[in-house]
Scaffold this motif. Structure first.
Motif, PDB file in Angstrom:
ATOM      1  N   ALA A   1      34.320  46.760  42.471  1.00  0.00           N
ATOM      2  CA  ALA A   1      32.916  47.149  42.558  1.00  0.00           C
ATOM      3  C   ALA A   1      32.025  46.425  41.556  1.00  0.00           C
ATOM      4  O   ALA A   1      30.863  46.138  41.845  1.00  0.00           O
ATOM      5  N   VAL A   2      32.560  46.110  40.396  1.00  0.00           N
ATOM      6  CA  VAL A   2      31.734  45.589  39.304  1.00  0.00           C
ATOM      7  C   VAL A   2      31.744  44.067  39.203  1.00  0.00           C
ATOM      8  O   VAL A   2      30.720  43.458  38.895  1.00  0.00           O
ATOM      9  N   PHE A   3      32.886  43.456  39.464  1.00  0.00           N
ATOM     10  CA  PHE A   3      33.021  42.026  39.211  1.00  0.00           C
ATOM     11  C   PHE A   3      33.110  41.230  40.504  1.00  0.00           C
ATOM     12  O   PHE A   3      33.945  41.509  41.359  1.00  0.00           O
ATOM     13  N   ASP A   4      32.267  40.225  40.621  1.00  0.00           N
ATOM     14  CA  ASP A   4      32.257  39.337  41.789  1.00  0.00           C
ATOM     15  C   ASP A   4      32.919  38.021  41.396  1.00  0.00           C
ATOM     16  O   ASP A   4      32.251  37.012  41.193  1.00  0.00           O
TER      17      ASP A   4
ATOM     18  N   HIS B   1      37.586  35.366  35.989  1.00  0.00           N
ATOM     19  CA  HIS B   1      38.928  35.759  36.442  1.00  0.00           C
ATOM     20  C   HIS B   1      39.312  37.071  35.756  1.00  0.00           C
ATOM     21  O   HIS B   1      39.504  37.109  34.539  1.00  0.00           O
ATOM     22  N   VAL B   2      39.445  38.126  36.553  1.00  0.00           N
ATOM     23  CA  VAL B   2      39.771  39.452  36.038  1.00  0.00           C
ATOM     24  C   VAL B   2      41.210  39.806  36.402  1.00  0.00           C
ATOM     25  O   VAL B   2      41.626  39.631  37.546  1.00  0.00           O
ATOM     26  N   LEU B   3      41.939  40.326  35.433  1.00  0.00           N
ATOM     27  CA  LEU B   3      43.307  40.790  35.636  1.00  0.00           C
ATOM     28  C   LEU B   3      43.309  42.308  35.707  1.00  0.00           C
ATOM     29  O   LEU B   3      42.713  42.977  34.859  1.00  0.00           O
ATOM     30  N   VAL B   4      43.996  42.856  36.729  1.00  0.00           N
ATOM     31  CA  VAL B   4      44.139  44.301  36.875  1.00  0.00           C
ATOM     32  C   VAL B   4      45.631  44.633  36.896  1.00  0.00           C
ATOM     33  O   VAL B   4      46.293  44.465  37.920  1.00  0.00           O
TER      34      VAL B   4
END
Length: 143
Positions: A25-28, A5-8
């Protein structure tokens, strides 16, 4: 290790847009786009003249959705689990609290350095410096 889980965090800047595109682009994995609205009495508020109301909250939500749509159109993105969130408060504190409360394991954000101040602030910007220094998860700063 690949995050789940990535937060932007988004502030409407070109660097924040680049951070979102980098995360795509980097994280699936699941991505959350976070807009933080600063309250009227905050020194980071839009000139200290805008109060927090339903209109500002709805505008922030729409900006997040438009960002996702623009980035998705510019990248070859497969169907992704992308959420939007809006918080009110100091940007660094709101980002840190969101990380703690929502099982975030990576933050990707734009860095806004300036000419004055200490080296870290000059390289990253005040909010990014606080997040890098205080969050227990990995942070990628896009410059």
């Amino acid at each position: 290790m690949q995050p789940s889980h990535v937060l932007v965090p988004m502030d409407g800047s070109p660097l924040a847009q680049e951070a979102f595109e980098h995360a795509l682009a980097v994280f699936d994995c699941k991505l959350t786009v976070l807009n933080v609205i600063t309250p009227l009495d905050s020194p980071l508020s839009e000139g200290g003249v805008l109060d927090v109301d339903d209109t500002r909250l709805e505008t922030a939500r729409k900006q997040s959705e438009e960002l996702i749509e623009r980035a998705s159109n510019r990248t070859e993105t497969v169907a992704r689990d992308i959420e939007t969130a809006v918080e009110i408060g100091d940007p660094a504190e709101a980002i840190l609290a969101y990380v703690d409360a929502h099982d975030i394991d990576h933050v990707v954000m734009g860095g806004h350095g300036s000419e004055g101040g200490r080296i870290a602030r000059r390289l990253l910007g005040t909010v990014a410096t606080a997040v890098v220094g205080e969050t227990p998860v990995t942070v990628t700063v896009v410059r």
